[in-house]
Design a protein around this motif. Structure first.
Motif, PDB file in Angstrom:
ATOM      1  N   LEU A  11      35.642  40.529 -10.779  1.00  0.00           N
ATOM      2  CA  LEU A  11      35.410  38.988 -11.058  1.00  0.00           C
ATOM      3  C   LEU A  11      36.524  38.188 -11.453  1.00  0.00           C
ATOM      4  O   LEU A  11      37.394  38.749 -11.829  1.00  0.00           O
ATOM      5  CB  LEU A  11      34.664  39.295 -12.633  1.00  0.00           C
ATOM      6  CG  LEU A  11      34.089  37.925 -13.361  1.00  0.00           C
ATOM      7  CD1 LEU A  11      33.271  37.153 -12.565  1.00  0.00           C
ATOM      8  CD2 LEU A  11      33.872  38.239 -14.803  1.00  0.00           C
ATOM      9  N   ARG A  12      36.414  37.271 -10.740  1.00  0.00           N
ATOM     10  CA  ARG A  12      37.622  36.247 -10.655  1.00  0.00           C
ATOM     11  C   ARG A  12      36.856  34.892 -10.810  1.00  0.00           C
ATOM     12  O   ARG A  12      36.726  34.240  -9.765  1.00  0.00           O
ATOM     13  CB  ARG A  12      38.503  36.336  -9.663  1.00  0.00           C
ATOM     14  CG  ARG A  12      39.638  35.533  -9.597  1.00  0.00           C
ATOM     15  CD  ARG A  12      40.624  35.666 -10.671  1.00  0.00           C
ATOM     16  NE  ARG A  12      41.556  34.793 -10.825  1.00  0.00           N
ATOM     17  CZ  ARG A  12      42.823  35.225 -10.704  1.00  0.00           C
ATOM     18  NH1 ARG A  12      43.379  36.036  -9.789  1.00  0.00           N
ATOM     19  NH2 ARG A  12      43.845  34.128 -10.882  1.00  0.00           N
ATOM     20  N   PRO A  13      36.572  34.266 -12.307  1.00  0.00           N
ATOM     21  CA  PRO A  13      35.971  33.327 -12.139  1.00  0.00           C
ATOM     22  C   PRO A  13      36.819  31.930 -11.711  1.00  0.00           C
ATOM     23  O   PRO A  13      37.975  32.064 -11.773  1.00  0.00           O
ATOM     24  CB  PRO A  13      35.450  33.060 -13.832  1.00  0.00           C
ATOM     25  CG  PRO A  13      36.609  34.214 -14.352  1.00  0.00           C
ATOM     26  CD  PRO A  13      36.860  34.972 -13.283  1.00  0.00           C
ATOM     27  N   PHE A  14      36.138  30.809 -11.298  1.00  0.00           N
ATOM     28  CA  PHE A  14      36.733  29.688 -10.881  1.00  0.00           C
ATOM     29  C   PHE A  14      36.026  28.640 -11.155  1.00  0.00           C
ATOM     30  O   PHE A  14      34.618  28.814 -11.131  1.00  0.00           O
ATOM     31  CB  PHE A  14      37.342  29.631  -9.681  1.00  0.00           C
ATOM     32  CG  PHE A  14      36.338  29.532  -8.598  1.00  0.00           C
ATOM     33  CD1 PHE A  14      35.966  28.405  -7.710  1.00  0.00           C
ATOM     34  CD2 PHE A  14      35.973  30.844  -8.046  1.00  0.00           C
ATOM     35  CE1 PHE A  14      34.933  28.532  -6.769  1.00  0.00           C
ATOM     36  CE2 PHE A  14      35.010  30.910  -6.943  1.00  0.00           C
ATOM     37  CZ  PHE A  14      34.572  29.319  -6.398  1.00  0.00           C
ATOM     38  N   MET A  80      43.594  34.632  -4.142  1.00  0.00           N
ATOM     39  CA  MET A  80      42.644  36.034  -3.800  1.00  0.00           C
ATOM     40  C   MET A  80      43.488  36.926  -3.018  1.00  0.00           C
ATOM     41  O   MET A  80      43.334  38.012  -3.142  1.00  0.00           O
ATOM     42  CB  MET A  80      41.382  35.569  -3.330  1.00  0.00           C
ATOM     43  CG  MET A  80      40.351  34.854  -4.147  1.00  0.00           C
ATOM     44  SD  MET A  80      40.166  35.732  -5.846  1.00  0.00           S
ATOM     45  CE  MET A  80      41.281  34.844  -6.806  1.00  0.00           C
ATOM     46  N   LYS A  81      43.996  36.098  -1.811  1.00  0.00           N
ATOM     47  CA  LYS A  81      44.798  37.238  -1.095  1.00  0.00           C
ATOM     48  C   LYS A  81      46.134  37.801  -1.576  1.00  0.00           C
ATOM     49  O   LYS A  81      46.128  38.856  -1.316  1.00  0.00           O
ATOM     50  CB  LYS A  81      45.306  36.037   0.123  1.00  0.00           C
ATOM     51  CG  LYS A  81      45.889  36.788   1.359  1.00  0.00           C
ATOM     52  CD  LYS A  81      46.160  35.822   2.567  1.00  0.00           C
ATOM     53  CE  LYS A  81      46.935  34.459   2.141  1.00  0.00           C
ATOM     54  NZ  LYS A  81      47.300  33.939   3.292  1.00  0.00           N
ATOM     55  N   LYS A  82      46.781  37.170  -2.365  1.00  0.00           N
ATOM     56  CA  LYS A  82      47.894  37.628  -3.133  1.00  0.00           C
ATOM     57  C   LYS A  82      47.126  38.955  -3.974  1.00  0.00           C
ATOM     58  O   LYS A  82      47.772  40.091  -4.012  1.00  0.00           O
ATOM     59  CB  LYS A  82      48.579  36.907  -4.040  1.00  0.00           C
ATOM     60  CG  LYS A  82      49.298  35.856  -3.324  1.00  0.00           C
ATOM     61  CD  LYS A  82      49.934  34.661  -4.300  1.00  0.00           C
ATOM     62  CE  LYS A  82      50.878  33.840  -3.522  1.00  0.00           C
ATOM     63  NZ  LYS A  82      51.252  32.575  -4.470  1.00  0.00           N
ATOM     64  N   GLU A  83      45.921  38.892  -4.725  1.00  0.00           N
ATOM     65  CA  GLU A  83      45.738  39.846  -5.522  1.00  0.00           C
ATOM     66  C   GLU A  83      44.918  40.911  -4.697  1.00  0.00           C
ATOM     67  O   GLU A  83      45.301  42.299  -4.998  1.00  0.00           O
ATOM     68  CB  GLU A  83      44.591  39.487  -6.369  1.00  0.00           C
ATOM     69  CG  GLU A  83      45.011  38.572  -7.541  1.00  0.00           C
ATOM     70  CD  GLU A  83      44.106  38.682  -8.578  1.00  0.00           C
ATOM     71  OE1 GLU A  83      43.085  39.126  -8.473  1.00  0.00           O
ATOM     72  OE2 GLU A  83      44.293  37.584  -9.263  1.00  0.00           O
ATOM     73  N   LEU A  84      44.584  40.656  -3.606  1.00  0.00           N
ATOM     74  CA  LEU A  84      44.040  41.690  -2.679  1.00  0.00           C
ATOM     75  C   LEU A  84      44.941  42.680  -1.833  1.00  0.00           C
ATOM     76  O   LEU A  84      44.981  43.675  -1.794  1.00  0.00           O
ATOM     77  CB  LEU A  84      43.122  41.143  -1.631  1.00  0.00           C
ATOM     78  CG  LEU A  84      41.745  40.561  -1.937  1.00  0.00           C
ATOM     79  CD1 LEU A  84      41.191  39.613  -0.812  1.00  0.00           C
ATOM     80  CD2 LEU A  84      40.986  41.583  -2.626  1.00  0.00           C
ATOM     81  N   TRP A  85      46.158  41.845  -1.550  1.00  0.00           N
ATOM     82  CA  TRP A  85      47.247  42.668  -1.073  1.00  0.00           C
ATOM     83  C   TRP A  85      47.826  43.308  -2.207  1.00  0.00           C
ATOM     84  O   TRP A  85      48.561  44.674  -1.915  1.00  0.00           O
ATOM     85  CB  TRP A  85      48.145  41.481  -0.292  1.00  0.00           C
ATOM     86  CG  TRP A  85      47.622  41.209   1.129  1.00  0.00           C
ATOM     87  CD1 TRP A  85      47.354  39.853   1.327  1.00  0.00           C
ATOM     88  CD2 TRP A  85      47.865  41.919   2.298  1.00  0.00           C
ATOM     89  NE1 TRP A  85      47.051  40.054   2.825  1.00  0.00           N
ATOM     90  CE2 TRP A  85      47.214  41.248   3.450  1.00  0.00           C
ATOM     91  CE3 TRP A  85      48.286  43.152   2.507  1.00  0.00           C
ATOM     92  CZ2 TRP A  85      47.012  41.667   4.346  1.00  0.00           C
ATOM     93  CZ3 TRP A  85      48.102  43.612   3.912  1.00  0.00           C
ATOM     94  CH2 TRP A  85      47.504  42.873   4.948  1.00  0.00           C
ATOM     95  N   ALA A  86      48.023  43.017  -3.132  1.00  0.00           N
ATOM     96  CA  ALA A  86      48.814  43.801  -4.340  1.00  0.00           C
ATOM     97  C   ALA A  86      48.101  45.007  -4.513  1.00  0.00           C
ATOM     98  O   ALA A  86      48.523  45.999  -4.986  1.00  0.00           O
ATOM     99  CB  ALA A  86      49.059  42.749  -5.593  1.00  0.00           C
ATOM    100  N   SER A  87      46.698  44.953  -4.560  1.00  0.00           N
ATOM    101  CA  SER A  87      45.982  45.904  -5.102  1.00  0.00           C
ATOM    102  C   SER A  87      45.642  46.897  -3.828  1.00  0.00           C
ATOM    103  O   SER A  87      44.969  47.902  -3.986  1.00  0.00           O
ATOM    104  CB  SER A  87      44.549  45.543  -5.672  1.00  0.00           C
ATOM    105  OG  SER A  87      43.700  45.025  -4.664  1.00  0.00           O
TER     106      SER A  87
END
Length: 95
Positions: A11-14, A80-87
């Protein structure tokens, strides 16, 4: 929303269809961090260009790439891309 245990990847609300002329929209947008544990700073404003995407069958980038909604969607994707790559998700890892 903060009491829900949905996890970072789920979940990442916007906010979308934000109309800053409306008091409720301004108030809710101003409370973004209070309402959600991990809110996105991206907000997609109301725009007829977004409505036209369905009618025209074209992505916003083709219809109106310099519009505020297009800028907002690019900002959202960047977050989102930053978080996906970080995870590790974007690298093909399961989590």
């Amino acid at each position: 929303m903060k009491d829900k245990k949905l996890g970072l990847k789920k979940l990442r609300p916007f906010f979308t269809l934000v109309d800053r002329r409306k008091k409720l929209h301004r108030e809710l947008a101003g409370k973004n961090a209070e309402l959600f544990e991990r809110p996105s700073s991206a907000m997609i404003p109301y725009s007829s260009a977004v409505e036209r995407m369905g009618e025209e069958g074209l992505p916003l980038e083709a219809l109106s790439p310099r519009s505020q909604p297009a800028i907002g969607f690019r900002q959202l994707w960047s977050e989102m891309k930053k978080e996906l790559w970080a995870s590790g998700v974007a690298a093909g890892n399961s989590g």
